[in-house]
Structures are given as structure tokens and as C-alpha cells.
Design an enzyme around this catalytic site. Structure first.
Site, PDB file in Angstrom:
ATOM      1  N   GLY A  70      10.687   1.582   8.816  1.00  0.00           N
ATOM      2  CA  GLY A  70      10.565   0.832  10.061  1.00  0.00           C
ATOM      3  C   GLY A  70      10.199  -0.622   9.822  1.00  0.00           C
ATOM      4  O   GLY A  70      10.698  -1.526  10.501  1.00  0.00           O
ATOM      5  N   SER A  71       9.338  -0.866   8.844  1.00  0.00           N
ATOM      6  CA  SER A  71       8.910  -2.247   8.578  1.00  0.00           C
ATOM      7  C   SER A  71      10.093  -3.108   8.157  1.00  0.00           C
ATOM      8  O   SER A  71      10.235  -4.247   8.612  1.00  0.00           O
ATOM      9  CB  SER A  71       7.842  -2.273   7.480  1.00  0.00           C
ATOM     10  OG  SER A  71       6.700  -1.568   7.899  1.00  0.00           O
ATOM     11  N   ALA A 199      11.938   7.331   9.661  1.00  0.00           N
ATOM     12  CA  ALA A 199      12.027   8.788   9.506  1.00  0.00           C
ATOM     13  C   ALA A 199      10.665   9.477   9.451  1.00  0.00           C
ATOM     14  O   ALA A 199      10.503  10.580   9.970  1.00  0.00           O
ATOM     15  CB  ALA A 199      12.824   9.127   8.235  1.00  0.00           C
ATOM     16  N   HIS A 200       9.680   8.826   8.837  1.00  0.00           N
ATOM     17  CA  HIS A 200       8.442   9.580   8.574  1.00  0.00           C
ATOM     18  C   HIS A 200       7.561   9.782   9.804  1.00  0.00           C
ATOM     19  O   HIS A 200       6.571  10.491   9.746  1.00  0.00           O
ATOM     20  CB  HIS A 200       7.644   8.956   7.417  1.00  0.00           C
ATOM     21  CG  HIS A 200       6.872   7.718   7.736  1.00  0.00           C
ATOM     22  ND1 HIS A 200       5.528   7.761   8.000  1.00  0.00           N
ATOM     23  CD2 HIS A 200       7.229   6.423   7.806  1.00  0.00           C
ATOM     24  CE1 HIS A 200       5.091   6.517   8.222  1.00  0.00           C
ATOM     25  NE2 HIS A 200       6.112   5.693   8.104  1.00  0.00           N
ATOM     26  N   THR A 236      21.529   0.513  -3.886  1.00  0.00           N
ATOM     27  CA  THR A 236      22.021   1.894  -3.917  1.00  0.00           C
ATOM     28  C   THR A 236      21.233   2.726  -2.920  1.00  0.00           C
ATOM     29  O   THR A 236      20.006   2.659  -2.872  1.00  0.00           O
ATOM     30  CB  THR A 236      21.882   2.473  -5.338  1.00  0.00           C
ATOM     31  OG1 THR A 236      22.638   1.642  -6.224  1.00  0.00           O
ATOM     32  CG2 THR A 236      22.395   3.900  -5.418  1.00  0.00           C
ATOM     33  N   CYS A 324      -3.022   0.698   9.564  1.00  0.00           N
ATOM     34  CA  CYS A 324      -2.891  -0.586   8.877  1.00  0.00           C
ATOM     35  C   CYS A 324      -4.163  -1.414   9.000  1.00  0.00           C
ATOM     36  O   CYS A 324      -4.464  -2.219   8.150  1.00  0.00           O
ATOM     37  CB  CYS A 324      -1.724  -1.372   9.459  1.00  0.00           C
ATOM     38  SG  CYS A 324      -0.355  -0.325   9.921  1.00  0.00           S
TER      39      CYS A 324
HETATM   40  C1  LIG Z   1       4.954   3.174  11.630  1.00  0.00           C
HETATM   41  C2  LIG Z   1       5.433   2.034  12.433  1.00  0.00           C
HETATM   42  C3  LIG Z   1       6.185   0.997  11.848  1.00  0.00           C
HETATM   43  C4  LIG Z   1       6.448   0.924  10.369  1.00  0.00           C
HETATM   44  O1  LIG Z   1       7.348   1.900   9.927  1.00  0.00           O
HETATM   45  P1  LIG Z   1       7.346   2.272   8.362  1.00  0.00           P
HETATM   46  O2  LIG Z   1       8.499   3.207   8.227  1.00  0.00           O
HETATM   47  O3  LIG Z   1       6.026   2.917   8.096  1.00  0.00           O
HETATM   48  O4  LIG Z   1       7.532   1.008   7.617  1.00  0.00           O
HETATM   49  C5  LIG Z   1       6.643  -0.013  12.660  1.00  0.00           C
HETATM   50  N1  LIG Z   1       6.396  -0.011  13.981  1.00  0.00           N
HETATM   51  C6  LIG Z   1       5.688   0.955  14.575  1.00  0.00           C
HETATM   52  C7  LIG Z   1       5.471   0.902  16.040  1.00  0.00           C
HETATM   53  C8  LIG Z   1       5.173   2.005  13.821  1.00  0.00           C
HETATM   54  O5  LIG Z   1       4.468   2.957  14.419  1.00  0.00           O
END
Ligand SMILES: *Cc1c(COP(=O)(O)O)cnc(C)c1O
Length: 393
Positions: A70-71, A199-200, A236, A324
Site C-alpha cells: 500500500g505504501s 494484500a496484508h 521481476t 507506525c
Molecule cells: C496499512 C496501510 C497502508 C500501508 O500499506 P502497506 O502495504 O503496509 O505498505 C497505507 N494506508 C493505509 C490506510 C493503511 O492502513
């Protein structure tokens, strides 16, 4: 007893997800860019995962681009638009309660000469559409507002925001990492140009995510190299993770209704029972427009870190805000933005509910949390004073 209630920080990989992933480590391990059968097999697996993720968002497979989480998706969306459109304008609008992946990307761009407006939110964590309209300038190139907040669970009026952005031909990005798998997201009708997912947070592996890029959206690449992801994101592919993400997306979308019901039931039990049992407690976030699995409470007269440690000793895993921020002594920027004082923000607890949460676990928390709060409060001179005053009335 061990009770995990930190599903907003991360979720365990589901058994079915793990099972689909395993062969892609050492049996079907070909590089998806290779011409031979090994490569073609891997390519096929990636195509299937992309189809599943596209389907989960009602998007086209060509609009899904894999990232390392997500980051990265947030970084790419924000910097990608900024760099692509810098000759058109250098103004970006976001909110004060975004995830750090968004806030720090914006701060980075400020150092490079971009201008960023950080919208205030109200006491529930909602942005104002009027404020948003007023913030728009001729030079505004991007609006980035999260779908649902990871700390307090507040859900923003994303469709309305998208409409405002569209009227002014401004690109709209939403960080939907917390919304995904909890809210039905339809990219076709939502109106966002860019959507980040991970995904996590939906029972898939860590380190894999995606950026939905609506066809025709101008965006510069930030990772340069090979021709992967239609030449837009080099490197990759993380084959097993992509396969796992695809399976997790499929399960999430098939189970969405049940999952929501399951979470809502336990969320409301926790909120109602804990607030009834513990005086001087407030619910953070919107009372109704909130994620089905999010509980965020502030207990006056205590310190969140000691609360987390005490909870951990009885096997309960929660969070003091966002993972965080923990480890630093600064109170959460989200709790500050909704107007809490430092003291109250410090006494906050986030409990987030997941698929495998049980009634026994909820009962256990309702039984163990109130006496812990009471014990910690006994150490507060302020609490003794307030209690004394209450008695003398
Ligand atoms: C967890 C989270 C992210 C970051 O996602 P990662 O896959 O951990 O890098 C970004 N935005 C929100 C709102 C999140 O909860």
C-alpha cells in the site's frame, strides 16, 4: 488466552491463500518475462491474480498494477501525478488524517517546490466538502483523500469528493487500503482515478499491493528498469505474493457481506459494553460512518502505552493508534486532528476485529479491560481528584 484484535495493523494469511502460494516458490518458479513454458506458466498465474483483483474492484485487469504494498501504491499515485503534471500546476490537496505513506509523500513534494493543502477534519474525522471546494485553485493537480481511516475508522464521502474533482478536471486518488475488503468498492461508479490497496490487510501476504490506474490517467513511473507491468513499474514480479493477493481478493469479495456482519456485531458489542462499564470514556471516529471492524476509545486519566502493556500481559493485542506511531511519544496525528488534547489522545486504544474473532474473545476483553483501566487510573492523582469531587456532589 490469546486475543488478537489488531487486524487493522495486519491480518494472518488465510490457509487457502497460503496453499495457492506455495507451489510458486519452487515448482512454478519461472520468471514471468521468460519465453519458455516456465515463464508462461508464471505469466498465466499473474494474469489470473490480476483478473481476480480487477473483479474485486469492478475494474478492468489493464487498470491493475502490482506494487510492493500500500505504501508504494500511495507514493506512486502522489509522486507520479505530481511529476507528470508539474507543468500544469503544483498544488495538491489532502487531509490531516492520511496514512503516513500519503502525508510523507506530500511533505517530500513540498521540499521539491510543490504546494500542499492539508484539510482539517471535524470531531468525527470527516473532511468538509465545502472546505475542499474552497481549497481548489487553478494550479490544483491532485486531490488525495483516504477512503477509510486506519486509526478511527471514519469513512469519507468518496463519491462526492470524486465528483468535485471531476468537475474541475483534477485527478483524484484514494488510499483504500483499510476500506478494501470491508466496503464494496466499485471503481467504475466510484469515480476515483487512482486507488491504493494492499494484500496484508485482507488476509494476503505482506509486501504486495496494487494501484488501480483508471485508463487514461497521467502518471509518471517511479521505479525504472525492466518492462514489467506494461513498462510502468519495473522489477521481476513477486510471483507467490501476487498469487496470494489474487486469492485473498477473491475470498474477500465473496465473503464481504458475512465478514461485515461478523465484524459489526462484535464492534458494537465492544463499544457498547466497554463504554457502559468504563466511565470517562469516549468513542473516537464517526458513530455510524465507520469501518465495521474498528473500535477506538479514549480512556481519560490513563496512558495508552501502559494500557497496551497491561493488556498484552493478559494476552490481548490491541494498538494505541497506528502501528507506525507507536514507539514514538508523539500522540497520533489523527487523534490530534479530531481535536483531542494530548492527555486524552495518549489514553487511546484501537481494537480491530477480524474474520477469526470469536464471542469468547470479545467476552474476555469485556471482562479484563475495565479492571485494568481502573487499576491504571488509581495511579493518576487527577482521577482521584475527579472521583473525590464526584462523591462530594
Ligand atoms: C496499512 C496501510 C497502508 C500501508 O500499506 P502497506 O502495504 O503496509 O505498505 C497505507 N494506508 C493505509 C490506510 C493503511 O492502513
Amino acid at each position: 488466552m490469546k486475543v488478537y484484535l489488531d487486524y487493522a495493523a495486519t491480518t494472518p494469511v488465510k490457509k487457502d491463500v497460503l496453499e495457492e502460494m506455495l507451489p510458486y516458490f519452487n515448482q512454478h518458479f519461472g520468471n514471468p518475462s521468460s519465453i519458455h513454458s516456465y515463464g508462461r506458466e508464471s505469466k498465466k498465474a499473474i494474469d489470473l491474480a490480476r483478473d481476480r483483483i480487477a473483479n474485486s474492484l469492478t475494474a478492468k485487469p489493464e487498470e491493475i498494477f502490482f506494487t510492493a504494498g500500500g505504501s508504494e501504491a500511495d507514493n506512486w499515485a502522489i509522486k507520479g501525478v505530481a511529476y507528470a503534471l508539474k507543468n500544469k500546476g503544483k498544488h495538491i490537496i489532502t487531509s490531516k488524517i492520511e496514512h503516513h505513506a500519503v502525508l510523507h509523500s506530500c511533505q517530500h513534494l513540498e521540499k521539491e517546490g510543490f504546494e500542499v493543502t492539508y484539510l482539517d477534519v471535524d470531531q468525527y474525522g470527516m473532511i468538509s466538502l465545502e472546505d475542499l471546494k474552497k481549497a481548489i485553485k487553478d494550479t490544483t493537480i491532485l486531490i488525495t483523500i483516504m477512503y477509510a481511516n486506519n486509526e478511527i475508522g471514519t469513512i469519507q464521502p468518496i463519491k462526492e469528493i470524486a465528483k468535485i474533482a471531476k468537475e474541475k478536471s483534477i485527478i483524484f486518488h484514494t488510499d483504500a487500503v483499510q476500506a478494501y475488503g470491508n466496503i464494496d468498492i466499485n471503481a467504475e461508479t466510484l469515480g476515483a482515478d487512482l486507488i491504493s490497496i494492499s494484500a496484508h490487510k485482507v488476509y494476503g501476504p505482506k509486501g504486495i499491493g496494487a494501484l488501480y490506474i483508471k485508463k487514461g490517467t497521467k502518471l509518471q513511473s517511479i521505479l525504472h528498469g525492466g518492462a514489467q507491468e506494461k513498462r510502468r513499474r519495473a522489477g521481476t514480479e513477486d510471483l507467490p505474493s501476487i498469487v496470494g493477493f489474487g486469492k485473498a481478493a477473491e475470498i474477500a469479495i465473496n465473503n464481504l457481506k458475512e465478514h461485515n456482519q461478523h465484524q459489526l456485531n462484535f464492534r458494537d458489542q465492544l463499544i457498547n459494553k466497554l463504554m457502559a462499564k468504563i466511565p470517562y470514556t469516549r468513542l473516537n471516529g464517526h458513530p455510524t460512518k465507520r469501518l465495521p471492524g474498528n473500535v477506538n476509545l479514549s480512556f481519560e486519566f490513563i496512558e495508552g502505552e501502559s494500557l497496551l502493556l497491561s493488556l498484552d500481559m493478559v494476552g490481548i493485542a490491541g494498538s494505541s493508534g497506528s502501528a507506525c506511531t507507536s514507539g514514538s511519544l508523539d500522540p497520533s496525528h489523527v487523534l490530534m486532528a479530531i481535536g483531542l488534547t494530548h492527555e486524552i489522545a495518549h489514553g487511546s486504544l484501537r481494537l480491530t476485529i477480524g474474520d477469526s474473532t470469536t464471542q469468547e474473545e470479545i467476552n474476555y476483553v469485556v471482562e479484563h479491560l475495565p479492571p485494568i483501566v481502573e487499576r491504571l487510573r488509581q495511579m493518576s492523582p487527577l482521577y482521584e481528584k475527579v472521583k473525590g469531587e464526584a462523591k462530594s456532589v
